[in-house]
Design a protein around this motif. Structure first.
Motif, PDB file in Angstrom:
ATOM      1  N   GLY A  16      30.992  39.119  57.181  1.00 53.97           N
ATOM      2  CA  GLY A  16      29.621  38.679  56.978  1.00 53.97           C
ATOM      3  C   GLY A  16      28.704  39.740  56.420  1.00 53.97           C
ATOM      4  N   GLU A  17      29.102  41.017  56.473  1.00 58.51           N
ATOM      5  CA  GLU A  17      28.283  42.088  55.931  1.00 58.51           C
ATOM      6  C   GLU A  17      28.395  42.130  54.413  1.00 58.51           C
ATOM      7  OE1 GLU A  17      28.141  45.407  59.511  1.00 58.51           O
ATOM      8  OE2 GLU A  17      29.441  45.744  57.783  1.00 58.51           O
ATOM      9  N   GLN A  18      27.318  42.568  53.780  1.00 56.76           N
ATOM     10  CA  GLN A  18      27.366  42.724  52.327  1.00 56.76           C
ATOM     11  C   GLN A  18      28.197  43.961  51.974  1.00 56.76           C
ATOM     12  OE1 GLN A  18      24.542  42.554  48.328  1.00 56.76           O
ATOM     13  NE2 GLN A  18      23.614  42.312  50.345  1.00 56.76           N
ATOM     14  N   ILE A  19      28.913  43.880  50.882  1.00 56.97           N
ATOM     15  CA  ILE A  19      29.695  45.008  50.384  1.00 56.97           C
ATOM     16  C   ILE A  19      28.837  45.718  49.349  1.00 56.97           C
ATOM     17  CG2 ILE A  19      31.814  45.721  49.228  1.00 56.97           C
ATOM     18  CD1 ILE A  19      33.123  43.163  50.316  1.00 56.97           C
TER      19      ILE A  19
ATOM     20  N   ILE B  46      42.630  40.322  43.104  1.00 58.84           N
ATOM     21  CA  ILE B  46      41.530  40.336  44.066  1.00 58.84           C
ATOM     22  C   ILE B  46      42.014  39.834  45.414  1.00 58.84           C
ATOM     23  CG2 ILE B  46      40.767  38.051  43.285  1.00 58.84           C
ATOM     24  CD1 ILE B  46      37.900  38.897  44.044  1.00 58.84           C
ATOM     25  N   ASP B  47      41.590  40.495  46.477  1.00 56.97           N
ATOM     26  CA  ASP B  47      41.911  40.036  47.825  1.00 56.97           C
ATOM     27  C   ASP B  47      40.884  38.976  48.209  1.00 56.97           C
ATOM     28  OD1 ASP B  47      42.528  39.604  50.436  1.00 56.97           O
ATOM     29  OD2 ASP B  47      42.246  41.673  51.108  1.00 56.97           O
ATOM     30  N   ALA B  48      41.176  37.732  47.843  1.00 59.22           N
ATOM     31  CA  ALA B  48      40.229  36.631  48.059  1.00 59.22           C
ATOM     32  C   ALA B  48      40.017  36.328  49.531  1.00 59.22           C
ATOM     33  CB  ALA B  48      40.727  35.382  47.339  1.00 59.22           C
ATOM     34  N   SER B  49      40.881  36.846  50.405  1.00 55.13           N
ATOM     35  CA  SER B  49      40.686  36.633  51.836  1.00 55.13           C
ATOM     36  C   SER B  49      39.685  37.624  52.422  1.00 55.13           C
ATOM     37  CB  SER B  49      42.027  36.772  52.573  1.00 55.13           C
ATOM     38  OG  SER B  49      42.504  38.116  52.512  1.00 55.13           O
ATOM     39  N   SER B  50      39.366  38.685  51.660  1.00 55.99           N
ATOM     40  CA  SER B  50      38.494  39.739  52.173  1.00 55.99           C
ATOM     41  C   SER B  50      37.109  39.749  51.530  1.00 55.99           C
ATOM     42  CB  SER B  50      39.141  41.112  51.953  1.00 55.99           C
ATOM     43  OG  SER B  50      40.334  41.234  52.687  1.00 55.99           O
ATOM     44  N   ILE B  51      37.023  39.366  50.263  1.00 53.88           N
ATOM     45  CA  ILE B  51      35.768  39.501  49.540  1.00 53.88           C
ATOM     46  C   ILE B  51      35.388  38.199  48.860  1.00 53.88           C
ATOM     47  CG2 ILE B  51      36.983  40.432  47.513  1.00 53.88           C
ATOM     48  CD1 ILE B  51      34.475  42.041  46.847  1.00 53.88           C
ATOM     49  N   GLY B  52      34.115  37.862  48.949  1.00 53.98           N
ATOM     50  CA  GLY B  52      33.585  36.692  48.269  1.00 53.98           C
ATOM     51  C   GLY B  52      32.290  37.048  47.572  1.00 53.98           C
ATOM     52  N   PHE B  53      31.919  36.266  46.569  1.00 55.26           N
ATOM     53  CA  PHE B  53      30.693  36.531  45.804  1.00 55.26           C
ATOM     54  C   PHE B  53      29.700  35.408  46.058  1.00 55.26           C
ATOM     55  CE2 PHE B  53      34.066  38.809  43.697  1.00 55.26           C
ATOM     56  CZ  PHE B  53      33.491  40.044  43.427  1.00 55.26           C
ATOM     57  N   VAL B  54      28.469  35.793  46.385  1.00 54.64           N
ATOM     58  CA  VAL B  54      27.431  34.812  46.713  1.00 54.64           C
ATOM     59  C   VAL B  54      26.142  35.186  45.999  1.00 54.64           C
ATOM     60  CG1 VAL B  54      28.414  34.324  48.985  1.00 54.64           C
ATOM     61  CG2 VAL B  54      26.679  36.098  48.749  1.00 54.64           C
ATOM     62  N   ASP B  55      25.232  34.230  45.898  1.00 52.95           N
ATOM     63  CA  ASP B  55      23.912  34.466  45.317  1.00 52.95           C
ATOM     64  C   ASP B  55      22.909  34.673  46.438  1.00 52.95           C
ATOM     65  OD1 ASP B  55      24.539  34.238  42.546  1.00 52.95           O
ATOM     66  OD2 ASP B  55      24.726  32.073  42.799  1.00 52.95           O
ATOM     67  N   PHE B  56      22.243  35.825  46.440  1.00 49.98           N
ATOM     68  CA  PHE B  56      21.217  36.138  47.433  1.00 49.98           C
ATOM     69  C   PHE B  56      19.858  35.738  46.874  1.00 49.98           C
ATOM     70  CE2 PHE B  56      24.712  39.006  48.372  1.00 49.98           C
ATOM     71  CZ  PHE B  56      24.835  38.890  49.754  1.00 49.98           C
ATOM     72  N   SER B  57      19.007  35.223  47.739  1.00 50.93           N
ATOM     73  CA  SER B  57      17.722  34.688  47.290  1.00 50.93           C
ATOM     74  C   SER B  57      16.834  35.743  46.650  1.00 50.93           C
ATOM     75  CB  SER B  57      16.976  34.037  48.464  1.00 50.93           C
ATOM     76  OG  SER B  57      16.757  34.981  49.501  1.00 50.93           O
ATOM     77  N   ASN B  58      16.958  36.997  47.106  1.00 48.34           N
ATOM     78  CA  ASN B  58      16.053  38.034  46.589  1.00 48.34           C
ATOM     79  C   ASN B  58      16.782  39.208  45.955  1.00 48.34           C
ATOM     80  OD1 ASN B  58      17.194  38.966  48.914  1.00 48.34           O
ATOM     81  ND2 ASN B  58      15.312  39.797  49.788  1.00 48.34           N
ATOM     82  N   ALA B  59      18.079  39.082  45.750  1.00 51.23           N
ATOM     83  CA  ALA B  59      18.832  40.215  45.213  1.00 51.23           C
ATOM     84  C   ALA B  59      19.907  39.810  44.225  1.00 51.23           C
ATOM     85  CB  ALA B  59      19.463  41.016  46.360  1.00 51.23           C
ATOM     86  N   GLY B  60      19.859  38.595  43.734  1.00 50.22           N
ATOM     87  CA  GLY B  60      20.868  38.166  42.765  1.00 50.22           C
ATOM     88  C   GLY B  60      22.239  38.022  43.390  1.00 50.22           C
ATOM     89  N   ARG B  61      23.241  38.095  42.563  1.00 57.15           N
ATOM     90  CA  ARG B  61      24.619  37.918  43.039  1.00 57.15           C
ATOM     91  C   ARG B  61      25.135  39.198  43.665  1.00 57.15           C
ATOM     92  NH1 ARG B  61      27.906  35.308  38.589  1.00 57.15           N
ATOM     93  NH2 ARG B  61      26.804  33.481  39.366  1.00 57.15           N
ATOM     94  N   GLY B  62      25.913  39.067  44.723  1.00 58.57           N
ATOM     95  CA  GLY B  62      26.508  40.217  45.386  1.00 58.57           C
ATOM     96  C   GLY B  62      27.795  39.822  46.072  1.00 58.57           C
ATOM     97  N   ALA B  63      28.377  40.762  46.783  1.00 54.89           N
ATOM     98  CA  ALA B  63      29.665  40.535  47.444  1.00 54.89           C
ATOM     99  C   ALA B  63      29.512  40.646  48.957  1.00 54.89           C
ATOM    100  CB  ALA B  63      30.699  41.541  46.949  1.00 54.89           C
ATOM    101  N   VAL B  64      30.265  39.823  49.684  1.00 56.88           N
ATOM    102  CA  VAL B  64      30.259  39.863  51.148  1.00 56.88           C
ATOM    103  C   VAL B  64      31.685  39.930  51.669  1.00 56.88           C
ATOM    104  CG1 VAL B  64      28.090  38.614  51.378  1.00 56.88           C
ATOM    105  CG2 VAL B  64      30.238  37.347  51.307  1.00 56.88           C
ATOM    106  N   ALA B  65      31.810  40.472  52.871  1.00 62.45           N
ATOM    107  CA  ALA B  65      33.111  40.537  53.521  1.00 62.45           C
ATOM    108  C   ALA B  65      33.398  39.196  54.196  1.00 62.45           C
ATOM    109  CB  ALA B  65      33.131  41.664  54.539  1.00 62.45           C
ATOM    110  N   LEU B  66      34.521  38.578  53.882  1.00 58.45           N
ATOM    111  CA  LEU B  66      34.907  37.302  54.483  1.00 58.45           C
ATOM    112  C   LEU B  66      35.632  37.500  55.806  1.00 58.45           C
ATOM    113  CD1 LEU B  66      36.137  35.445  51.265  1.00 58.45           C
ATOM    114  CD2 LEU B  66      33.856  35.441  52.317  1.00 58.45           C
ATOM    115  N   ARG B  67      36.061  38.716  56.051  1.00 64.22           N
ATOM    116  CA  ARG B  67      36.701  39.069  57.325  1.00 64.22           C
ATOM    117  C   ARG B  67      36.449  40.546  57.568  1.00 64.22           C
ATOM    118  NH1 ARG B  67      41.409  41.981  56.703  1.00 64.22           N
ATOM    119  NH2 ARG B  67      42.315  42.039  54.604  1.00 64.22           N
TER     120      ARG B  67
END
Length: 488
Positions: free
Chosen positions: A277-280, A15-36
């Protein structure tokens, strides 16, 4: 999440940990975001095929015996994969997939788990045809559980070491819902196929759109939605649980990453530039809200270009059953059976779909004309092997209007009622989702009805003008005076 990532990399995942992270969204469960900022065609992570959970990777079918597995029809539909997942879950931390299984949801917002009161809110929608819940698949799932899964578990206590009370219908439904909402269709890796393309897209519950491949030519797409309904399965496709890939959320028209496969791994690749910062987003195939709710337990609400200030899903559709088209013309099922059978033989469908553009489907027009043909003309159509052309006239428009009006009466509330109900901030999530589905479908029906009425008014006006226009007289026609003829 840390435990899953540790397990994932320990078993060869990258996994490219510098590019993608996983977060919990308040209304959409867990998802992925761009870290750069992520460029197009960037590999976000790769999953070794051995980490996929399927009938092919689980040792259970081999332990049962492949002949016995097939004899019990465990290779058909999802029963086999559900049982594999239950068996792995019963092993607890001894299972190879324990951290992954522990991370999967145990509760769902899909209608299969709704109360009867909440299901009432779906009356008239495409999900619930007046409470015929066959589309939810619940009856078929329970039949498989009682006729295929439970007898196999009870017959092999040497393999199923956990008490049979572990293999409950509730757990079976939970595993089935995990597959419905998270599985991917993966092509088998044919070792002896030397001409296999380097990479191919994986069709899935979250990646079903095969029309728009990435810009690079090394990816050739295939795909389907992961649901198997026929008695014979495609042996080249394996329904699989794909760790990490199933954590990406989806939204109508927002896809910016897709899953592609190589010979020994699957790769999640960006399909367009993604800003930090955008969701993937993966994709569900831009499905209507009725299908999103049925499969995944959520709906899409986006600003509508054609309706400023309103939110909705441009992928919404409304289904019109053939029996409604028949009853709207005061015809009986018995009298029209031959015509409907022939219509289906010609490739017609017994369900007509209105889409967001609210245009009257040509198939509906053709079906109406077919049902209204005099017997001799129907016989001629059969002889010519051609269904009537979808020509709109006053007669057909009147039937279309009646069909739409009757379809609207199948809902217990009006569109205005629903819009008012949406203002209630105390609505439960299930009732809100049901309202969103109802509103989307009713907007299509109301819009199509308005267009049909306008078309009928225009056709009536044109007919009136035609009837009032002076008719040209032919030579020799009576006009109140003699017509002179020229002698040759």
């Amino acid at each position: 999440m840390d435990a899953v990532l540790l397990w994932f990399t320990h078993h060869g995942g990258t996994i490219d940990a510098s590019s993608i992270g996983f977060v919990d969204f308040s209304n959409a469960g867990r998802g992925a975001v761009a870290l750069r900022d992520i460029p197009e065609n960037h590999i976000l992570f790769k999953i070794p095929r051995k980490l996929l959970l399927s009938n092919e990777t689980s040792p259970l079918p081999a332990l049962i015996g492949l002949e016995q597995w097939r004899a019990r029809k465990m290779h058909i539909g999802w029963a086999g994969l559900i049982l594999c997942m239950l068996w792995e879950a019963a092993k607890g931390q001894e299972s190879k997939w324990a951290p992954y299984l522990d991370s999967l949801p145990t509760t769902f917002d899909t209608p299969m788990f709704w109360s009867e009161g909440d299901l009432e809110e779906l009356r008239g929608t495409s999900i619930s045809d007046l409470f015929k819940l066959e589309k939810l698949g619940k009856a078929d799932a329970e039949k498989d559980f009682h006729e295929k899964v439970l007898p196999l578990v009870q017959s092999r206590p040497d393999i199923f070491l956990a008490p049979t009370t572990f293999y409950t219908l509730q757990r079976y439904h939970i595993m089935g819902s995990r597959i419905l909402s998270r599985s991917f269709d993966v092509e088998k890796n044919e070792e002896d196929n030397e001409n296999e393309a380097a990479n191919t897209s994986v069709g899935s519950a979250m990646d079903v759109d095969s029309d728009h491949p990435p810009t690079t030519n090394e990816h050739e797409e295939t795909g389907s939605d992961g649901e198997a309904e026929d008695d014979e399965e495609d042996d080249s496709i394996v329904v699989s649980m794909v760790p990490l890939a199933d954590m990406l959320n989806a939204r109508y028209g927002s896809e910016n990453a897709k899953l592609f496969y190589e010979k020994y791994a699957l790769g999640m690749i960006s399909t367009k530039p993604i800003l930090a910062g955008e969701q993937i987003w993966n994709t569900y195939g831009d499905l209507p809200n009725a299908e999103l709710l049925r499969r995944y337990g959520h709906v899409d609400l986006l600003p509508l270009d054609d309706q400023p200030g309103e939110l909705g899903n441009p992928g919404d559709v409304v289904e019109i059953r053939a029996d409604l088209v028949i009853s709207a013309q005061n015809l009986s099922q018995e009298d029209t059976k031959e015509r409907i059978d022939w219509w289906l033989e010609q490739g017609g469908d017994d369900v007509i779909v209105f889409e967001w553009d609210m245009v009257i489907p040509p198939a509906l027009v053709a079906l109406i004309r077919l049902l209204r043909l005099p017997p001799d003309e129907f016989a001629h159509a059969v002889e010519k092997d051609k269904v009537p052309k979808p020509k709109l006239d006053l007669e057909v428009l009147s039937v279309v209007i009646t069909v739409l009006e009757r379809r609207l009466t199948e809902y217990p509330t009006t569109l205005l009622d629903d819009l008012k109900l949406m203002e209630d901030e105390g609505l439960s999530i299930n009732k809100k989702h049901a309202l969103v589905v109802r509103i989307g479908e009713k907007r299509i029906l109301q819009g199509a009805l308005q267009k049909a009425m306008e078309a009928r008014t225009a056709a009536e006006a044109a007919s009136q003008v035609t009837s009032e226009r002076p008719r040209k007289r032919k030579a020799g026609e009576e006009t109140g005076r003699n017509v002179k003829t020229r002698k040759r």
